[in-house]
Scaffold this motif. Structure first.
Motif, PDB file in Angstrom:
ATOM      1  N   ARG A 235       0.833  -1.203   0.000  1.00 49.51           N
ATOM      2  CA  ARG A 235       0.000   0.000   0.000  1.00 49.51           C
ATOM      3  C   ARG A 235       0.872   1.260   0.000  1.00 49.51           C
ATOM      4  O   ARG A 235       0.622   2.195  -0.772  1.00 49.51           O
ATOM      5  N   SER A 236       1.877   1.275   0.849  1.00 51.76           N
ATOM      6  CA  SER A 236       2.766   2.433   0.913  1.00 51.76           C
ATOM      7  C   SER A 236       3.523   2.603  -0.398  1.00 51.76           C
ATOM      8  O   SER A 236       3.728   3.726  -0.882  1.00 51.76           O
ATOM      9  N   PHE A 237       3.929   1.466  -0.992  1.00 49.31           N
ATOM     10  CA  PHE A 237       4.610   1.501  -2.283  1.00 49.31           C
ATOM     11  C   PHE A 237       3.730   2.142  -3.359  1.00 49.31           C
ATOM     12  O   PHE A 237       4.170   3.021  -4.106  1.00 49.31           O
ATOM     13  N   ASN A 238       2.475   1.720  -3.436  1.00 45.32           N
ATOM     14  CA  ASN A 238       1.569   2.273  -4.453  1.00 45.32           C
ATOM     15  C   ASN A 238       1.380   3.774  -4.281  1.00 45.32           C
ATOM     16  O   ASN A 238       1.397   4.536  -5.253  1.00 45.32           O
ATOM     17  N   ASP A 239       1.191   4.202  -3.045  1.00 49.17           N
ATOM     18  CA  ASP A 239       1.006   5.631  -2.788  1.00 49.17           C
ATOM     19  C   ASP A 239       2.253   6.425  -3.163  1.00 49.17           C
ATOM     20  O   ASP A 239       2.165   7.496  -3.776  1.00 49.17           O
ATOM     21  N   HIS A 240       3.411   5.891  -2.797  1.00 47.91           N
ATOM     22  CA  HIS A 240       4.651   6.614  -3.064  1.00 47.91           C
ATOM     23  C   HIS A 240       4.941   6.680  -4.557  1.00 47.91           C
ATOM     24  O   HIS A 240       5.370   7.725  -5.065  1.00 47.91           O
ATOM     25  N   TRP A 245       5.637   9.849  -9.293  1.00 50.58           N
ATOM     26  CA  TRP A 245       5.297   9.914 -10.715  1.00 50.58           C
ATOM     27  C   TRP A 245       4.759  11.304 -11.066  1.00 50.58           C
ATOM     28  O   TRP A 245       5.156  11.906 -12.067  1.00 50.58           O
ATOM     29  N   LYS A 246       3.872  11.827 -10.196  1.00 48.96           N
ATOM     30  CA  LYS A 246       3.328  13.157 -10.426  1.00 48.96           C
ATOM     31  C   LYS A 246       4.416  14.223 -10.297  1.00 48.96           C
ATOM     32  O   LYS A 246       4.444  15.190 -11.069  1.00 48.96           O
ATOM     33  N   GLN A 247       5.321  14.050  -9.347  1.00 46.12           N
ATOM     34  CA  GLN A 247       6.394  15.029  -9.194  1.00 46.12           C
ATOM     35  C   GLN A 247       7.325  15.010 -10.392  1.00 46.12           C
ATOM     36  O   GLN A 247       7.750  16.068 -10.880  1.00 46.12           O
ATOM     37  N   ALA A 248       7.664  13.809 -10.874  1.00 46.15           N
ATOM     38  CA  ALA A 248       8.525  13.710 -12.056  1.00 46.15           C
ATOM     39  C   ALA A 248       7.843  14.308 -13.281  1.00 46.15           C
ATOM     40  O   ALA A 248       8.495  14.895 -14.148  1.00 46.15           O
TER      41      ALA A 248
END
Length: 403
Positions: A235-240, A245-248
């Protein structure tokens, strides 16, 4: 790399749990937790500090009118001057600083200075009015310890320091101008009691706030961490991954992802038992955590014996070497159980890198890494395969991965 002795006992140690076990009677955490606590308290205390400043400005302005109407001019002009030229401007400055986001780093020192000026200014009003033969009630000074400790949001030590400065001024100067020894005794006693009660209340309030911070942090951590290995969970992986991805996409950078699968893990469990299998997974997680060493990198247990590493904006031509270092470090683990050496474990790694501006969906990065992992496992395992900026047509999964 030092050997790992099974059962592996160096799982992730929560800083929140460690702080709970140590206790926080000194009202101080380690540097990282302390910074987090201050950040968490900032927004909560900001609203209170602003309300107190507005109320303080209105109160001191109102007492200017009361002074001028009730006490002789030779005293009221001085008390009004202290309120208008010292206390109110200081409160206005603190209020202005609180509304400037760029001034966040200096707000606490400014509030400490403001509290000290207001406290000393109020004591100065009492002393001057006594010296000029037109005493004003000193009871207002009794409120200051409670306001500074309980409402301004200052750290307890700074609130205590500010109050002690005003108290010292009161204890030193008031006896010089108060001729009535009985009244002086009561004034000093009440001021000391107000400071003791204010300090105790402020200490209890901050102690409780710190306990709540640790509890919330631990609960959040439990929701984000894998119970076996201590690294981040799926779950933490998916959120991160979605966040980076949005920041990049905003910054025009890359996102790299490695999916890592422990080779022949079922046979390892059958041979050595599930206890040693769990310990081996913790050892692998320990290695992977060391390779997620930048602020936006992340190591996670993806599921079962599969792990994931997110690398933010890596150099594409370095990804194979980065994956190889991970593979070699895991292969170099020396696992021991019951005084017997266990054969080294190996991993297969599929690594992919994409630029979000080129391919908008982060799920495509997952698919690319999964395809690379499929190729690594079908290519003989114990190897790294990299897909760098694959075209959309290359993201068709070739078949069902082997188990």
């Amino acid at each position: 790399m030092p050997p790992h002795h099974l059962p592996f006992d160096t799982t992730y140690t929560s800083p929140y749990r460690e702080a709970m076990e140590r206790g926080h009677a000194r009202l101080l955490f380690g540097p990282a937790l302390e910074a987090g606590f201050r950040d968490a308290q900032y927004l909560t205390n900001l609203a209170w500090m602003r309300w107190v400043s507005w109320i303080g400005i209105a109160t001191y302005l109102a007492f200017v009118a009361i002074d001028l109407a009730t006490i002789p001019l030779q005293a009221s002009r001085w008390t009004a001057a202290i309120r208008l030229l010292l206390i109110v401007p200081t409160l206005v400055v603190a209020l202005a600083v609180s509304y400037r986001t760029a001034s966040r780093a200096v707000l606490t020192p400014v509030v400490f200075l403001t509290a000290t000026v207001v406290g000393c200014g109020t004591v100065g009003i009492v002393v001057l009015s006594l010296a000029l033969g037109a005493p004003v009630p000193y009871e207002g000074t009794l409120l200051l310890p409670f306001v500074i400790h309980l409402l301004l949001g200052l750290p307890w030590r700074q609130a205590l320091g500010s109050n002690l400065i005003a108290l010292a001024m009161f204890v030193v100067l008031v006896p010089l101008v108060q001729p009535d020894r009985m009244i002086l005794t009561y004034q000093l006693s009440y001021m000391l009691l107000a400071n003791v009660l204010g300090a105790w209340g402020g200490y209890a309030l901050e102690h409780r706030a710190r306990a709540s911070f640790l509890t919330a942090g631990l609960l959040s951590e439990l929701a984000e961490r894998d119970g076996l290995t201590g690294i981040h969970n799926r779950r933490s992986f998916n959120d991160h991954l979605e966040r980076v991805w949005k920041q990049a996409a905003r910054e025009g950078g890359n996102v790299g992802l490695a999916l890592i699968d422990v080779d022949h893990f079922k046979q390892f469990n059958d041979r050595h038992g599930h206890g040693e299998g769990d310990a081996a997974l913790r050892a692998v997680a320990d290695v992977l955590g060391a390779h997620a060493n930048r602020p936006l990198d992340l190591a996670a247990r993806y599921g079962g014996e599969e792990f994931a590493l997110i690398w933010y904006d890596p150099q594409p031509d370095q990804l194979h070497a980065m994956g190889e270092r991970v593979r070699r470090d895991i292969a170099a683990l020396e696992l021991h159980a019951a005084d017997a050496r266990i054969d080294p474990i190996t991993v297969s790694a599929g690594v992919a890198v994409l630029r979000p501006r080129d391919i908008p969906r982060h799920t495509d990065l997952l698919r690319a890494a999964d395809i690379a992992l499929y190729q690594a496992k079908h290519g003989g395992r114990d190897r790294v395969v990299v897909l760098s900026h694959p075209a959309p047509g290359e993201l068709r999964f070739p078949g069902t991965p082997v188990s």
